[in-house]
Design an enzyme around this catalytic site. Structure first.
Site, PDB file in Angstrom:
ATOM      1  N   ALA A  41       0.811  -1.227   0.000  1.00 16.76           N
ATOM      2  CA  ALA A  41       0.000   0.000   0.000  1.00 16.76           C
ATOM      3  C   ALA A  41       0.839   1.269   0.000  1.00 16.76           C
ATOM      4  CB  ALA A  41      -0.937  -0.005   1.206  1.00 16.76           C
ATOM      5  N   PRO A  50      -4.721   6.342   0.609  1.00 19.35           N
ATOM      6  CA  PRO A  50      -4.164   6.153   1.943  1.00 19.35           C
ATOM      7  C   PRO A  50      -3.963   4.680   2.291  1.00 19.35           C
ATOM      8  CG  PRO A  50      -6.442   6.936   2.051  1.00 19.35           C
ATOM      9  CD  PRO A  50      -6.068   6.910   0.616  1.00 19.35           C
ATOM     10  N   ASP A  51      -2.915   4.419   3.032  1.00 19.79           N
ATOM     11  CA  ASP A  51      -2.668   3.073   3.553  1.00 19.79           C
ATOM     12  C   ASP A  51      -3.692   2.835   4.661  1.00 19.79           C
ATOM     13  OD1 ASP A  51      -1.757   0.789   4.789  1.00 19.79           O
ATOM     14  OD2 ASP A  51       0.349   1.369   4.681  1.00 19.79           O
ATOM     15  N   PHE A  52      -4.393   1.707   4.584  1.00 20.25           N
ATOM     16  CA  PHE A  52      -5.468   1.511   5.554  1.00 20.25           C
ATOM     17  C   PHE A  52      -4.947   1.327   6.979  1.00 20.25           C
ATOM     18  CE2 PHE A  52      -4.783  -2.929   4.216  1.00 20.25           C
ATOM     19  CZ  PHE A  52      -4.744  -3.575   5.431  1.00 20.25           C
ATOM     20  N   ARG A  53      -3.634   1.195   7.108  1.00 22.83           N
ATOM     21  CA  ARG A  53      -3.090   1.081   8.463  1.00 22.83           C
ATOM     22  C   ARG A  53      -2.878   2.442   9.119  1.00 22.83           C
ATOM     23  NH1 ARG A  53      -0.738  -2.443   5.480  1.00 22.83           N
ATOM     24  NH2 ARG A  53      -1.032  -4.645   5.895  1.00 22.83           N
ATOM     25  N   GLN A 119       0.727  -6.350  -3.794  1.00 29.57           N
ATOM     26  CA  GLN A 119      -0.446  -6.633  -2.961  1.00 29.57           C
ATOM     27  C   GLN A 119      -1.582  -5.676  -3.302  1.00 29.57           C
ATOM     28  OE1 GLN A 119       2.399  -5.973   0.499  1.00 29.57           O
ATOM     29  NE2 GLN A 119       0.922  -7.332   1.445  1.00 29.57           N
ATOM     30  N   ASN A 120      -1.285  -4.667  -4.113  1.00 32.05           N
ATOM     31  CA  ASN A 120      -2.265  -3.621  -4.372  1.00 32.05           C
ATOM     32  C   ASN A 120      -3.239  -4.027  -5.469  1.00 32.05           C
ATOM     33  OD1 ASN A 120      -0.808  -2.186  -2.508  1.00 32.05           O
ATOM     34  ND2 ASN A 120       0.358  -1.035  -4.035  1.00 32.05           N
ATOM     35  N   ASP A 122      -4.937  -1.548  -7.114  1.00 27.96           N
ATOM     36  CA  ASP A 122      -5.279  -0.248  -7.708  1.00 27.96           C
ATOM     37  C   ASP A 122      -4.865  -0.093  -9.174  1.00 27.96           C
ATOM     38  OD1 ASP A 122      -2.490   0.222  -7.603  1.00 27.96           O
ATOM     39  OD2 ASP A 122      -2.653   1.174  -5.626  1.00 27.96           O
ATOM     40  N   HIS A 137      -3.466 -10.029  -4.985  1.00 27.09           N
ATOM     41  CA  HIS A 137      -4.809  -9.793  -4.430  1.00 27.09           C
ATOM     42  C   HIS A 137      -5.803  -9.393  -5.509  1.00 27.09           C
ATOM     43  CE1 HIS A 137      -2.990  -8.974  -0.173  1.00 27.09           C
ATOM     44  NE2 HIS A 137      -3.145 -10.255  -0.414  1.00 27.09           N
ATOM     45  N   CYS A 145     -19.014 -11.478 -13.778  1.00 29.86           N
ATOM     46  CA  CYS A 145     -20.284 -12.065 -13.350  1.00 29.86           C
ATOM     47  C   CYS A 145     -19.989 -13.389 -12.644  1.00 29.86           C
ATOM     48  CB  CYS A 145     -21.175 -12.309 -14.565  1.00 29.86           C
ATOM     49  SG  CYS A 145     -22.685 -13.227 -14.171  1.00 29.86           S
ATOM     50  N   CYS A 148     -22.073 -16.306 -15.024  1.00 30.93           N
ATOM     51  CA  CYS A 148     -21.661 -16.691 -16.375  1.00 30.93           C
ATOM     52  C   CYS A 148     -20.195 -16.359 -16.661  1.00 30.93           C
ATOM     53  CB  CYS A 148     -22.554 -16.051 -17.439  1.00 30.93           C
ATOM     54  SG  CYS A 148     -22.230 -14.294 -17.749  1.00 30.93           S
ATOM     55  N   CYS A 169     -25.117  -8.359 -14.103  1.00 26.47           N
ATOM     56  CA  CYS A 169     -24.635  -8.732 -15.435  1.00 26.47           C
ATOM     57  C   CYS A 169     -25.673  -8.366 -16.505  1.00 26.47           C
ATOM     58  CB  CYS A 169     -24.371 -10.241 -15.448  1.00 26.47           C
ATOM     59  SG  CYS A 169     -23.651 -10.869 -16.976  1.00 26.47           S
ATOM     60  N   CYS A 172     -26.601 -12.187 -18.345  1.00 22.94           N
ATOM     61  CA  CYS A 172     -27.485 -13.068 -17.573  1.00 22.94           C
ATOM     62  C   CYS A 172     -27.915 -12.311 -16.315  1.00 22.94           C
ATOM     63  CB  CYS A 172     -26.757 -14.374 -17.234  1.00 22.94           C
ATOM     64  SG  CYS A 172     -25.668 -14.272 -15.785  1.00 22.94           S
TER      65      CYS A 172
HETATM   66 ZN    ZN Z   1     -23.645 -13.161 -16.285  1.00 21.52          ZN
END
Ligand code: ZN
Length: 265
Positions: A41, A50-53, A119-120, A122, A137, A145, A148, A169, A172
């Site tokens: 991050a 922002p870094d969530f920490r 790990q980002n 973004d 991640h 979806c 499908c 979706c 479907c």
């Molecule tokens: Zn679908």
């Protein structure tokens, strides 16, 4: 696990007064046959994410992420999930890469960086031009979806929301989910395997903006060390690898990596 402690620089040589940390890291890059970067991050903080920490600043500061951003929450209450996730999607979608992302893309283009493991979610490494990218991640770049499998680009997801505020979706009636690893979901096997391969083969792993406390990132430097490689840390704050690093640059990541590029010449 045997580490080649004797091959590492001594405490005295780690921060010599005549060379900056950036110059030392540039030397390590010069001497390495295979270098990979592992980012967290912290590399996106200069881009305004922002870094969530960071207390009070992180995107998780006002909610329990395990409650709203988990796969269980998505299945149980997709409207609540999207109430939380949709504004963050919009916020992330507008962000641009910063000089730290650019520096890693330049190192790859110059042939001295094999890959970036991140790990980002973004997609800023991709936006900066990194080609060999392992997103352990997942990424907000696409959503799929869950029924499908139809894939949607980030820019098209906003158009899928129905009157309830749920992304549905258009092929479907299935629900559309971001292609990011939610809490409670398994990590993508192929990405993890590729990250482990890269870490195991690297002579140098540059860890940027990661506290190295969260699996799988936490275990990757260990693979590089076990293979006899070196670890460089470019991050603010402590990590579990602070005693194993060949060099640590603890300033602003954009400033530090720009200095490394300059030192490489
Ligand atoms: Zn679908």
């Amino acid at each position: 696990m045997e580490r080649q402690v004797g091959a590492r620089p001594t405490a005295d040589s780690r921060r010599p007064s005549t060379r900056s940390g950036a110059e030392l890291l540039a030397e390590l890059i010069h001497g390495s046959g295979s270098t990979v970067a592992l980012t967290g991050a912290g590399i996106s903080v200069p881009s305004g994410i922002p870094d969530f920490r960071t207390p009070g600043e992180g995107i998780w500061s006002d909610v329990d992420p395990f409650e709203v951003a988990s796969i269980d929450a998505f299945r149980r209450d997709p409207k609540r999930f999207w109430d939380f996730y949709r504004p963050r999607f919009g916020m992330l979608g507008d962000k641009l890469p910063n000089p730290a992302h650019d520096a890693l893309a330049t190192l790859e283009a110059e042939g001295v960086l094999d890959a970036v493991i991140t790990q980002n979610i973004d997609r800023l490494h991709r936006a900066a031009g990194t080609r060999e990218l392992v997103e352990v991640h997942g990424s907000i770049a696409t959503s799929s979806c869950i029924t499908c499998g139809h894939s949607y680009d980030l820019d098209d997801v906003e158009g899928l929301f129905d009157s309830r505020g749920i992304a549905v979706c258009d092929v479907c009636p299935g629900l559309v989910k971001p292609d990011v690893v939610l809490f409670g979901e398994l990590l993508p096997v192929a990405a993890i395997e590729r990250a482990r391969e890269l870490a195991s083969a690297a002579d140098l792993m540059i860890c940027v903006g990661s506290s190295l406390e969260v699996f799988p990132a936490a275990g990757l430097p260990e693979l590089t060390l076990a293979h006899g490689g070196e670890i460089a840390l470019v991050t603010i704050g402590s990590t579990p690898y602070d005693r194993d690093d060949a060099v640590k640059l603890d300033g602003d990541v954009a400033v530090e990596l720009t200095a490394v590029l300059a030192a490489l010449g």
